[in-house]
Scaffold this motif. Structure first.
Motif, PDB file in Angstrom:
ATOM      1  N   LEU A 144     113.938 -38.164  -0.854  1.00 17.07           N
ATOM      2  CA  LEU A 144     114.627 -37.780   0.419  1.00 17.07           C
ATOM      3  C   LEU A 144     115.766 -36.727   0.220  1.00 17.07           C
ATOM      4  O   LEU A 144     115.789 -36.054   1.002  1.00 17.07           O
ATOM      5  CB  LEU A 144     115.462 -38.923   0.745  1.00 17.07           C
ATOM      6  CG  LEU A 144     115.791 -39.013   2.287  1.00 17.07           C
ATOM      7  CD1 LEU A 144     114.770 -38.402   3.343  1.00 17.07           C
ATOM      8  CD2 LEU A 144     116.422 -40.297   2.872  1.00 17.07           C
ATOM      9  N   THR A 145     116.138 -36.431  -1.019  1.00 14.05           N
ATOM     10  CA  THR A 145     116.988 -35.394  -1.298  1.00 14.05           C
ATOM     11  C   THR A 145     116.601 -34.240  -1.759  1.00 14.05           C
ATOM     12  O   THR A 145     116.995 -33.236  -2.029  1.00 14.05           O
ATOM     13  CB  THR A 145     118.304 -36.013  -2.081  1.00 14.05           C
ATOM     14  OG1 THR A 145     117.826 -36.547  -3.195  1.00 14.05           O
ATOM     15  CG2 THR A 145     119.086 -37.107  -1.487  1.00 14.05           C
ATOM     16  N   ARG A 146     115.380 -34.327  -2.284  1.00 10.70           N
ATOM     17  CA  ARG A 146     114.456 -33.425  -3.013  1.00 10.70           C
ATOM     18  C   ARG A 146     115.307 -32.865  -4.272  1.00 10.70           C
ATOM     19  O   ARG A 146     115.270 -31.910  -4.767  1.00 10.70           O
ATOM     20  CB  ARG A 146     114.410 -32.198  -2.098  1.00 10.70           C
ATOM     21  CG  ARG A 146     113.289 -32.230  -0.811  1.00 10.70           C
ATOM     22  CD  ARG A 146     113.328 -30.997  -0.072  1.00 10.70           C
ATOM     23  NE  ARG A 146     112.621 -31.196   1.134  1.00 10.70           N
ATOM     24  CZ  ARG A 146     113.385 -30.761   2.406  1.00 10.70           C
ATOM     25  NH1 ARG A 146     114.246 -30.218   2.314  1.00 10.70           N
ATOM     26  NH2 ARG A 146     112.732 -31.079   3.445  1.00 10.70           N
ATOM     27  N   ALA A 147     115.466 -34.100  -4.909  1.00  8.14           N
ATOM     28  CA  ALA A 147     116.324 -33.907  -6.078  1.00  8.14           C
ATOM     29  C   ALA A 147     115.448 -33.654  -7.408  1.00  8.14           C
ATOM     30  O   ALA A 147     114.441 -34.066  -7.487  1.00  8.14           O
ATOM     31  CB  ALA A 147     117.176 -35.148  -6.569  1.00  8.14           C
ATOM     32  N   VAL A 148     116.211 -32.787  -8.291  1.00  9.42           N
ATOM     33  CA  VAL A 148     115.543 -32.437  -9.600  1.00  9.42           C
ATOM     34  C   VAL A 148     115.993 -33.549 -10.642  1.00  9.42           C
ATOM     35  O   VAL A 148     117.178 -33.925 -10.413  1.00  9.42           O
ATOM     36  CB  VAL A 148     115.904 -31.150 -10.023  1.00  9.42           C
ATOM     37  CG1 VAL A 148     115.541 -30.738 -11.577  1.00  9.42           C
ATOM     38  CG2 VAL A 148     115.363 -30.042  -8.926  1.00  9.42           C
ATOM     39  N   ARG A 149     115.336 -34.059 -11.344  1.00 10.18           N
ATOM     40  CA  ARG A 149     115.593 -34.816 -12.388  1.00 10.18           C
ATOM     41  C   ARG A 149     116.051 -34.137 -13.745  1.00 10.18           C
ATOM     42  O   ARG A 149     115.395 -33.301 -14.161  1.00 10.18           O
ATOM     43  CB  ARG A 149     114.364 -36.089 -12.811  1.00 10.18           C
ATOM     44  CG  ARG A 149     114.424 -36.971 -13.906  1.00 10.18           C
ATOM     45  CD  ARG A 149     113.313 -37.531 -14.092  1.00 10.18           C
ATOM     46  NE  ARG A 149     113.538 -38.515 -15.259  1.00 10.18           N
ATOM     47  CZ  ARG A 149     112.791 -39.484 -15.243  1.00 10.18           C
ATOM     48  NH1 ARG A 149     111.667 -39.650 -14.696  1.00 10.18           N
ATOM     49  NH2 ARG A 149     112.939 -40.330 -16.443  1.00 10.18           N
TER      50      ARG A 149
END
Length: 167
Positions: free
Chosen positions: A154-159
């Motif tokens: 949902l946040t288009r986060a990078v890990r």
């Protein structure tokens, strides 16, 4: 987990974003103490959850804009690792007033979800070892629990490994 539409706690831009995306989550309102200095640890204690499962949302300034780091409340944000994850030379902690203007939330209640403007987001890789993480639901005294995979989607986060344990 079956998709549910929880009703405990307030409706916020974060819960609206979760509902619109059809993501299953749980709401966790708790009594916020005005004297609390460490909001995330307060949330973990109030919810009876290991602090390593509760994540705080921190905004950084890249020099050309803001970014979001999401790390466990019992640790710190590693600024060098955050800069690397964002692909910039260096970052500093964002001015609280700038963070509030950009996200639409108040400090201590900034959620990585439902922010006014989508910002580059990095989720600490420790989140992926957990079935469920808890993040601010958009107000002090209100967290939401959800899958870290759903949070990242949902946040288009990078890990990336952006958190640092505090002894």
């Amino acid at each position: 987990m079956a998709r549910q539409r929880p009703t405990d706690g307030p409706s916020t831009p974060a819960t609206v974003a979760l509902d619109r995306a059809g993501i299953g989550y749980t709401r966790h309102p708790y009594e916020h103490a005005a004297s609390a200095q460490r909001y995330g640890l307060e949330a973990a204690a109030a919810l009876g959850v290991d602090p390593a499962h509760v994540f705080k949302t921190l905004l950084v300034d890249t020099g050309t804009g803001l970014g979001v780091g999401v790390v466990p409340v019992d640790g710190q944000l590693d600024l060098k690792a955050m800069a690397s994850a964002l692909g910039v030379k260096a970052v500093t902690m964002a001015d609280p007033a700038a963070a509030e203007r950009s996200t639409g939330y108040v400090v201590g209640g900034i959620s990585p979800l439902g922010q006014k403007r989508a910002l580059p987001t990095v989720l600490d890789d420790t989140a992926y070892t957990l079935e469920r993480v808890y993040v601010s639901g958009g107000r002090r005294g209100f967290d939401v629990g959800l899958s870290p995979v759903d949070l990242a989607r949902l946040t288009r986060a990078v890990r990336a490994p952006i958190g640092r344990r505090v002894s």
